[in-house]
Design a protein around this motif. Structure first.
Motif, short mmCIF file in Angstrom:
data_model
loop_
_atom_site.label_atom_id
_atom_site.label_comp_id
_atom_site.label_asym_id
_atom_site.label_seq_id
_atom_site.Cartn_x
_atom_site.Cartn_y
_atom_site.Cartn_z
N CYS A 22 0.93 -1.29 0.21
CA CYS A 22 0.02 -0.02 -0.05
C CYS A 22 0.85 1.16 -0.06
CB CYS A 22 -0.92 0.15 1.22
SG CYS A 22 -2.41 -0.92 1.09
N ARG A 23 1.81 1.21 0.96
CA ARG A 23 2.53 2.57 1.19
C ARG A 23 3.47 2.59 -0.37
NH1 ARG A 23 2.35 4.70 5.69
NH2 ARG A 23 1.82 3.24 7.61
N MET A 24 3.95 1.55 -0.84
CA MET A 24 4.62 1.73 -2.16
C MET A 24 3.79 2.36 -3.25
SD MET A 24 6.78 -0.98 -4.35
CE MET A 24 5.45 -1.94 -5.10
N VAL A 25 2.89 1.64 -3.34
CA VAL A 25 1.78 2.15 -4.45
C VAL A 25 1.73 3.53 -4.16
CG1 VAL A 25 -0.39 1.70 -5.61
CG2 VAL A 25 1.21 0.05 -5.18
N CYS A 26 1.21 3.88 -2.74
CA CYS A 26 0.84 5.32 -2.83
C CYS A 26 1.88 6.16 -3.10
CB CYS A 26 0.31 5.40 -1.24
SG CYS A 26 -1.45 4.76 -1.08
N ALA A 27 3.10 5.96 -2.39
CA ALA A 27 4.18 6.78 -3.02
C ALA A 27 4.46 7.02 -4.33
CB ALA A 27 5.37 6.19 -2.10
N LEU A 28 4.40 5.92 -5.10
CA LEU A 28 4.39 6.04 -6.27
C LEU A 28 3.34 6.86 -6.95
CD1 LEU A 28 5.49 2.44 -7.41
CD2 LEU A 28 6.92 4.33 -7.76
N LEU A 29 2.15 6.68 -6.73
CA LEU A 29 1.19 7.66 -7.49
C LEU A 29 1.14 9.03 -6.71
CD1 LEU A 29 -1.92 4.89 -6.67
CD2 LEU A 29 -0.85 6.02 -9.16
N SER A 30 1.58 9.05 -5.49
CA SER A 30 1.88 10.55 -5.13
C SER A 30 2.90 11.20 -5.53
CB SER A 30 2.15 10.55 -3.38
OG SER A 30 0.95 10.13 -2.74
N LYS A 31 4.03 10.79 -6.16
CA LYS A 31 5.14 11.48 -6.80
C LYS A 31 4.56 11.64 -8.07
CE LYS A 31 9.62 10.23 -8.23
NZ LYS A 31 10.88 9.17 -8.34
N GLU A 32 3.52 10.98 -8.70
CA GLU A 32 2.88 11.49 -10.10
C GLU A 32 1.81 12.42 -10.01
OE1 GLU A 32 4.19 10.71 -13.07
OE2 GLU A 32 5.99 9.68 -11.79
N GLY A 33 1.44 12.85 -8.48
CA GLY A 33 0.82 14.18 -8.37
C GLY A 33 -0.89 13.54 -8.12
N PHE A 34 -0.93 12.33 -7.77
CA PHE A 34 -2.26 11.87 -7.28
C PHE A 34 -2.37 11.88 -5.90
CE2 PHE A 34 -1.39 9.24 -11.33
CZ PHE A 34 -2.80 9.48 -11.94
N SER A 35 -3.69 12.04 -5.44
CA SER A 35 -3.95 12.22 -4.02
C SER A 35 -4.31 10.96 -3.25
CB SER A 35 -5.13 13.29 -3.72
OG SER A 35 -5.59 13.26 -2.30
N THR A 36 -3.67 10.32 -2.55
CA THR A 36 -3.85 8.78 -2.10
C THR A 36 -4.34 8.70 -0.68
OG1 THR A 36 -1.63 8.46 -1.62
CG2 THR A 36 -2.23 8.10 -3.84
N ARG A 37 -4.86 7.67 -0.54
CA ARG A 37 -5.30 7.06 0.75
C ARG A 37 -5.23 5.53 0.63
NH1 ARG A 37 -8.99 9.72 4.11
NH2 ARG A 37 -9.02 7.79 5.56
N HIS A 38 -5.06 4.75 1.51
CA HIS A 38 -5.04 3.47 1.54
C HIS A 38 -5.69 2.82 2.59
CE1 HIS A 38 -1.42 3.77 4.23
NE2 HIS A 38 -1.49 2.61 4.41
N THR A 39 -5.77 1.45 2.67
CA THR A 39 -6.39 0.64 3.79
C THR A 39 -5.94 -0.77 3.47
OG1 THR A 39 -8.32 -0.02 5.19
CG2 THR A 39 -8.78 0.08 2.61
N THR A 40 -5.73 -1.44 4.54
CA THR A 40 -5.36 -2.99 4.70
C THR A 40 -6.62 -3.88 4.78
OG1 THR A 40 -4.52 -3.07 6.76
CG2 THR A 40 -2.89 -2.62 5.10
N ARG A 41 -7.52 -2.90 5.05
CA ARG A 41 -8.91 -3.93 5.39
C ARG A 41 -10.10 -3.82 4.51
NH1 ARG A 41 -10.84 -2.14 10.65
NH2 ARG A 41 -12.34 -3.96 10.45
#
Length: 95
Positions: A22-41
């Motif tokens: 989750c953190r890796m995908v969010c970091a990659l998307l954030s770097k490209e300008g996306f606003s991200t949230r994540h959950t493991t549930r």
């Protein structure tokens, strides 16, 4: 020059039982300008979708508390967002 119009970021919800993923995908998307949230549930997904109204959900199929196909059906029935499946499952039926 700012013309007074607000620029909105594309909101993405990442759903995976692996916190590191989750953190890796969010970091990659954030770097490209996306606003991200994540959950493991999986159980949190409907509430988060209502709360943040993401344009995109990146979803792992193999969640411990609910299969991704169930989440996809629920999202499609109640929400208007795109879904990208992120899974290590390589069965032909899943592809």
């Amino acid at each position: 020059m700012n013309t007074g119009s607000a620029i909105t970021e594309t909101k993405v919800l990442v759903v995976d039982d692996d916190e590191r993923m989750c953190r890796m995908v969010c970091a990659l998307l954030s770097k490209e300008g996306f606003s991200t949230r994540h959950t493991t549930r999986a159980a949190e997904v409907p509430m988060l979708v209502r709360q943040i109204e993401p344009e995109l959900v990146v979803l792992d199929l193999l969640m411990p508390d609910c299969h991704g196909y169930v989440l996809i059906r629920e999202l499609r029935a109640h929400f208007d967002c795109s879904i990208i499946v992120l899974s290590g499952n390589d069965k032909p039926v899943d592809k």
